[in-house]
Motif scaffolding. Sequence first.
Motif, PDB file in Angstrom:
ATOM      1  N   THR A 181      -2.189 -11.283   1.659  1.00 33.96           N
ATOM      2  CA  THR A 181      -1.316 -12.390   2.069  1.00 33.96           C
ATOM      3  C   THR A 181      -0.494 -11.925   3.259  1.00 33.96           C
ATOM      4  O   THR A 181      -0.132 -10.750   3.365  1.00 33.96           O
ATOM      5  N   ASN A 182      -0.254 -12.886   4.165  1.00 35.86           N
ATOM      6  CA  ASN A 182       0.605 -12.661   5.343  1.00 35.86           C
ATOM      7  C   ASN A 182       0.090 -11.520   6.224  1.00 35.86           C
ATOM      8  O   ASN A 182       0.872 -10.907   6.956  1.00 35.86           O
ATOM      9  N   ALA A 183      -1.221 -11.229   6.150  1.00 41.22           N
ATOM     10  CA  ALA A 183      -1.760 -10.128   6.946  1.00 41.22           C
ATOM     11  C   ALA A 183      -2.344 -10.666   8.247  1.00 41.22           C
ATOM     12  O   ALA A 183      -2.965 -11.733   8.273  1.00 41.22           O
ATOM     13  N   SER A 184      -2.103  -9.914   9.300  1.00 38.44           N
ATOM     14  CA  SER A 184      -2.741 -10.266  10.569  1.00 38.44           C
ATOM     15  C   SER A 184      -4.032  -9.485  10.768  1.00 38.44           C
ATOM     16  O   SER A 184      -4.941  -9.947  11.444  1.00 38.44           O
ATOM     17  N   SER A 185      -4.117  -8.280  10.200  1.00 31.16           N
ATOM     18  CA  SER A 185      -5.342  -7.472  10.293  1.00 31.16           C
ATOM     19  C   SER A 185      -5.365  -6.470   9.158  1.00 31.16           C
ATOM     20  O   SER A 185      -4.329  -6.146   8.574  1.00 31.16           O
ATOM     21  N   CYS A 186      -6.581  -5.980   8.868  1.00 35.11           N
ATOM     22  CA  CYS A 186      -6.757  -4.981   7.813  1.00 35.11           C
ATOM     23  C   CYS A 186      -7.695  -3.890   8.330  1.00 35.11           C
ATOM     24  O   CYS A 186      -8.667  -4.178   9.048  1.00 35.11           O
ATOM     25  N   THR A 187      -7.378  -2.644   7.936  1.00 37.46           N
ATOM     26  CA  THR A 187      -8.162  -1.498   8.390  1.00 37.46           C
ATOM     27  C   THR A 187      -8.519  -0.617   7.195  1.00 37.46           C
ATOM     28  O   THR A 187      -7.668  -0.318   6.356  1.00 37.46           O
ATOM     29  N   ALA A 188      -9.792  -0.220   7.132  1.00 38.62           N
ATOM     30  CA  ALA A 188     -10.280   0.631   6.046  1.00 38.62           C
ATOM     31  C   ALA A 188     -10.090   2.101   6.401  1.00 38.62           C
ATOM     32  O   ALA A 188     -10.202   2.494   7.559  1.00 38.62           O
ATOM     33  N   SER A 189      -9.840   2.911   5.374  1.00 39.61           N
ATOM     34  CA  SER A 189      -9.741   4.352   5.558  1.00 39.61           C
ATOM     35  C   SER A 189     -10.188   5.031   4.279  1.00 39.61           C
ATOM     36  O   SER A 189     -10.458   4.380   3.267  1.00 39.61           O
ATOM     37  N   GLY A 190     -10.245   6.358   4.325  1.00 39.78           N
ATOM     38  CA  GLY A 190     -10.764   7.106   3.171  1.00 39.78           C
ATOM     39  C   GLY A 190     -12.262   7.265   3.312  1.00 39.78           C
ATOM     40  O   GLY A 190     -12.766   7.701   4.350  1.00 39.78           O
ATOM     41  N   ILE A 191     -13.018   6.827   2.285  1.00 44.31           N
ATOM     42  CA  ILE A 191     -14.459   7.000   2.305  1.00 44.31           C
ATOM     43  C   ILE A 191     -15.134   5.946   3.150  1.00 44.31           C
ATOM     44  O   ILE A 191     -16.318   6.049   3.461  1.00 44.31           O
ATOM     45  N   TRP A 192     -14.394   4.887   3.534  1.00 43.89           N
ATOM     46  CA  TRP A 192     -14.926   3.880   4.448  1.00 43.89           C
ATOM     47  C   TRP A 192     -13.989   3.778   5.634  1.00 43.89           C
ATOM     48  O   TRP A 192     -12.908   4.375   5.640  1.00 43.89           O
ATOM     49  N   SER A 193     -14.366   3.023   6.650  1.00 46.99           N
ATOM     50  CA  SER A 193     -13.563   2.972   7.868  1.00 46.99           C
ATOM     51  C   SER A 193     -13.835   1.678   8.614  1.00 46.99           C
ATOM     52  O   SER A 193     -14.758   0.927   8.280  1.00 46.99           O
TER      53      SER A 193
END
Length: 549
Positions: A209-221
């Motif tokens: 919610t209320n997100a403009s963008s999302c970024t993966a990290s850890g075992i994915w990217s």
Amino acid sequence: MLRKKYSIALFSALLMAVLTVQTVLAISPDYLKSGRTYDQERTYIQWNGSVSYVSLYHRDNTSLPASEGGASCGNGCTETVTRIQNGSSVSGNFTFLKTFNVQVAYTGDSSVGKAIIRACGTVIATVDLYTPGSGAPGFNNFPSPAWSVPTSGDCTWSITASGGYVDFRAVTTSYRDSPPPTVDLQINNSQGPLSQTAPGGYTLSWTSTNASSCTASGIWSGTQPVSGSQGYSNITAGTYTYTLTCTNPTGSASDSVTAYVFAPPSVDVKANNLDGPLSLFEPASYTVTWSSANASSCQAEGNLTGSIGLNGSQPFTNMLQGTYNYTVRCFNPVGAQVVDTVQVRINPLPPTVDLRVEGVNGPITRVSPASYTLSWVSQYATTCSVSSSDGGWTGSIILSGNRAFASIPIGAHTYTVTCSNVSGTASDTVTVYVVAPLSGTISVTYARLLLFAPNLGQPAQTLLGAATGGEPPYTISVHVRAPSGVEISLSRSGASWMATPQNSGDINFGTAEQGIWTAWADLTDSAGRTYRTSSAIWEVAWHPVHGQP
């Protein structure tokens, strides 16, 4: 004249410009920063066509950034700005903006064109930047007042130069009031951690919610949508942590899930280091061993009892007949299981049997009609049977016993007892030879003979005999008694025999005395049985009295 001077000054300024052309390959779908293009162009602004940096002297109400001293440009500044040539453009994305406008420069240079400003699919301003007779270029905000952005979502904006170049210095933005973002990352619709046995398979899903963008990290990217899902399959053993961070102008939020993928367990159970089935004779002794891999626990089953470890052994002694199954079941941390069993078969010793006739192993010989007793003893047998050559005794019999036989006729009678168990069979055989009673005959060739017949050209006596029954070979003692009572004996052998003047050594055999001669035979077989024949007689006389024989 003023325009000419301005053109010369502009030309001098252009000679001082450092032209750098850069194409940004990927524009972040993030909120656009308020500030100079030169400070954020590599991340948020895309150049399309002929676009470059120029060092430009301008005079207006702007100020240099704090990093460059923060001086007011009211009396003139020189700084790097973006020049968009005719037909070219710059563009980008923004989100969560409340208002938006850009700074482009008016100038008296006739080569300048119009700035066409678009946002969210709409032309929000078209500005003719040529101002005849003006002095140094000056930047202003367009549209003015700032354009109110109709959505908090992602929008594309652009500035296109038409009819000439456009100098672009900065964007001015204000952001909507919004709460910090939230994000919920799940694995297989749970918060995790998830535990599986390899090969693993699962699905990540997330909402924000209320997100403009999302970024993966850890075992994915990489950049991820603000909500979505992603499946994984054939995952090898290991620990996998997935983190997703979502942002907006107010802040950021992160969530993580972890998948534990465990290797499948294995176990190997052996008896005396063999996979089995193992066959032994009682009383048996052996050792059961087991070893496992990738297991967190193991349990004993079947004939293996008690608490056991992941690896171990257990000895067994004096084990009696039976079938024994030793099973080990092992588990990995997520409950995947594997089982292995070794079988030990314990059998009795192979059977033995001893068959005898009249207490001996035989063969024996009996005279018909014969009587005798068979006896047998077996060990470790479960069944026994008998057969005989004459068919007189067949079928199942007890494991140990005896049997009497009577009036058995002449012949060879063979008896076989066979005993069995699960380990095998054993047989023993005896033979009884039933023979006829020992018997024999004796006869004379001449019933009457002349005294000293050979001297008269007449024959002496010849005795003939035969032996039957009993057990050959036969020994024969032939007895001959003269009329005077003198008795001689001759030894003979075989089933038939003769006593002649030649083989007796007496040319006058049976003629040396006048009167009645008597002969008989005593027979003996190989077993020592004896039999005396009836007597045979003949008469010897003078010729004048008796005439020729």
